[in-house]
Design an enzyme around this catalytic site. Structure first.
Site, mmCIF file in Angstrom:
data_model
loop_
_atom_site.group_PDB
_atom_site.id
_atom_site.type_symbol
_atom_site.label_atom_id
_atom_site.label_comp_id
_atom_site.label_asym_id
_atom_site.label_seq_id
_atom_site.Cartn_x
_atom_site.Cartn_y
_atom_site.Cartn_z
ATOM 1 N N HIS A 75 15.549 2.737 9.449
ATOM 2 C CA HIS A 75 16.936 2.499 9.865
ATOM 3 C C HIS A 75 17.467 3.630 10.732
ATOM 4 O O HIS A 75 18.666 3.820 10.818
ATOM 5 C CB HIS A 75 17.823 2.322 8.624
ATOM 6 C CG HIS A 75 17.530 1.049 7.890
ATOM 7 N ND1 HIS A 75 16.557 0.961 6.926
ATOM 8 C CD2 HIS A 75 18.060 -0.190 8.013
ATOM 9 C CE1 HIS A 75 16.514 -0.282 6.465
ATOM 10 N NE2 HIS A 75 17.405 -1.001 7.111
ATOM 11 N N LYS A 105 6.510 1.357 17.768
ATOM 12 C CA LYS A 105 6.475 0.625 19.043
ATOM 13 C C LYS A 105 7.819 0.727 19.764
ATOM 14 O O LYS A 105 7.884 1.043 20.943
ATOM 15 C CB LYS A 105 6.178 -0.844 18.686
ATOM 16 C CG LYS A 105 5.748 -1.713 19.801
ATOM 17 C CD LYS A 105 5.615 -3.164 19.345
ATOM 18 C CE LYS A 105 4.592 -3.393 18.251
ATOM 19 N NZ LYS A 105 4.373 -4.839 17.993
ATOM 20 N N LYS A 117 9.527 -6.393 9.826
ATOM 21 C CA LYS A 117 8.599 -7.545 9.988
ATOM 22 C C LYS A 117 8.763 -8.444 8.785
ATOM 23 O O LYS A 117 9.020 -7.992 7.665
ATOM 24 C CB LYS A 117 7.151 -7.049 10.079
ATOM 25 C CG LYS A 117 6.110 -8.106 10.376
ATOM 26 C CD LYS A 117 6.102 -8.589 11.823
ATOM 27 C CE LYS A 117 5.500 -7.634 12.763
ATOM 28 N NZ LYS A 117 5.245 -8.062 14.119
ATOM 29 N N SER A 374 12.700 -8.888 24.032
ATOM 30 C CA SER A 374 13.653 -9.260 22.977
ATOM 31 C C SER A 374 14.924 -8.422 23.110
ATOM 32 O O SER A 374 16.034 -8.906 22.898
ATOM 33 C CB SER A 374 13.058 -9.004 21.590
ATOM 34 O OG SER A 374 12.280 -10.094 21.178
#
Ligand code: GLU
Length: 485
Positions: A75, A105, A117, A374
């Protein structure tokens, strides 16, 4: 690096697990940094993980209990971001590992998200469209109840076994359960273009893989070390996996890069043709016959795994994790292994490949194109305007004005036809797709330069350099928040 005495002792690859593998790579990189141990522990830790089980009604009326997960690894930036995969072997270790890879990433390509994920334990091929819709909607509902989804909280995206269709079910479910936040479109990315998606997202990961490989192959000095000529032209490539990532990467490498796709592997087996395969012809053949095997002019290879050992310049594993292990790594013949999938090479297999002098282009960098685009989609949703909408006509007119001014200023006037042709060729404003692709290209090029600089400065391999870059950026975020000294 012995970072944590609670970590399992020196491990073989299977006992380490996927998260352990990622942490082993992290540890190699952490040794190259000077951050206090506490900071490194915090960066490495998986912050939140949720597991839930819920019932769905199958089409035959029976009830099945489905298991789902979501891991939010870090976070240090919000929202957290990462795909949702539908696969039978999804488990807690896997989602933790994949969420960690997402954190690194995002940091590597300067996308301001933490990593996450999710996964649902199903083989999507065994469910009807209606069943998949029920599963996706219920999974979304569970995420929402537990505060694991939202434009500023956690933003899912496609991954293995999911795509635009699932993303639009997720968005619709969020609207149905009363998320009327002005920014609610930004609660998920990878949506269809008509529903807030951005042009270029579907092929983004594959296109990013292309830009990343092209970048790596552009350095003469690096290619010389491998005994290769710089550039992609005529490089022999083997691709494992013709899913969304593998297909677009292979097609763009063939069509825009001039590379030679000599081998393609899928679940049913693999095909090999040293003179080169047309990716679209192979896909058409598969649609017609149900298999890539028996493709005219190509030799059948009995298993997908065997194809990894074919002679080639660049091997692209673009399917699932753990396909190159200590077992087959010694037999890999490629000079470059380009990780389009997440975690396709175990950490121990990576050691073997490095010793053989193979140039590894690591997943944490190479497949970051998906999350990069994204990010552009999320920005589009927050700004409520298509990229380029306000500037396109202005740019067009500006280019025309410049050309007409050049025409007037030059002693010899352009003939009117030439002027019109020039205006047509250069005088267009950028479309959303142009902007997305150019932002992606720039991101991949910049990140590679950064990683390569760290590699040279620290004299480490490319994966370690990529992790060092990620660790430094995440540590800096914590420092800026005043959490750590
Ligand atoms: N699932 C993709 C990945 O592993 C994309 C994630 C995203 O766009 O958030 O990178």
């Amino acid at each position: 690096m012995q970072m944590n005495t609670e970590s399992p002792p020196a491990q073989d690859e299977s006992s380490l697990g996927f998260f352990g593998q990622v942490n082993r790579m992290f540890g190699n990189a952490a040794e190259q940094t000077e951050h206090p141990l506490g900071v490194l522990y915090q960066i490495r830790a998986c912050d939140n993980i949720i597991r839930f089980e819920f019932p769905i009604k199958r089409d035959d009326g029976t009830i099945q209990v489905i298991r789902g997960y979501r891991a939010e690894h870090s976070h240090h930036k919000k929202p957290t971001k990462g795909g949702i995969r539908y696969a039978p072997n999804v488990n807690v270790d896997e989602v933790m590992a994949l969420s960690a890879l997402m954190s690194y990433k995002c940091a590597i390509v300067d996308v301001p998200f933490g990593g996450a994920k999710g996964g649902v334990c199903i083989d999507a091929r065994n469910y009807s469209q209606d069943e998949l819709e029920r599963i996706t909607r219920r999974y979304t509902f569970e995420l929402s109840r537990k505060d694991f989804i939202g434009p500023g909280t956690d933003v899912p995206a496609p991954d293995y076994g999911t795509g635009e269709r699932e993303m639009s079910w997720i968005m619709d479910t969020m609207h149905q359960i009363g998320d009327d936040d002005l920014n609610s479109l930004a609660c998920v990315t990878g949506k269809p273009v008509g529903q807030g998606g951005v042009r270029g997202r579907t092929e983004a990961t594959g296109r990013g893989v292309y830009y990343g490989i092209r970048e790596a192959c552009s350095f003469e000095e690096d290619m010389q070390e491998l005994g290769l000529a710089p550039g992609l032209e005529n490089k022999d490539i083997v691709v494992q996996g013709l899913g969304n990532v593998g297909y677009h990467a292979a097609k763009i490498l063939e069509e825009e890069g001039g590379a030679n796709i000599v081998g393609i592997a899928e679940i049913e087996g693999a095909i090999h043709d040293p003179t080169g395969l047309s990716v679209d012809d192979v896909v058409a053949h598969r649609e017609e016959t149900g298999s890539i095997l028996d493709f005219p002019g190509a030799e059948d290879i009995e298993t997908s795994a065997k194809a990894l050992e074919l002679p080639c310049d660049i091997l692209i594993p673009a399917a699932l994790e753990g396909v190159i292990t200590t077992d087959n790594a010694p037999r890999i013949q490629a000079s470059i292994v380009a990780e389009a999938a997440n975690g396709p090479v175990t950490s121990q297999a990576d050691d073997i490949l490095q010793e053989k002098g193979v140039l590894m282009i690591p997943d944490v960098y190479l497949n970051a194109g998906g999350v990069t685009v994204s990010y552009f989609e999320w920005l589009r949703n927050l700004s409520h305007v298509r990229h380029g909408r306000m500037s396109r006509r202005f740019e067009e007119r500006n280019a025309e004005r410049i050309l007409r001014a050049v025409d007037e200023l030059t002693a010899e006037d352009f003939d009117e036809d030439l002027l019109e042709t020039l205006i047509e060729q250069v005088g267009f404003g950028a479309s959303e797709r142009d902007l997305v692709n150019s932002g992606l290209e720039d991101t991949m090029a910049q990140a590679y330069t950064e990683i390569r600089d760290v590699r040279k400065e620290k004299n480490v391999d490319t994966r370690t350099a990529a992790f060092v870059s990620a660790i430094n950026k995440i540590a800096q975020s914590y420092q800026q928040m005043g959490i750590f000294p």
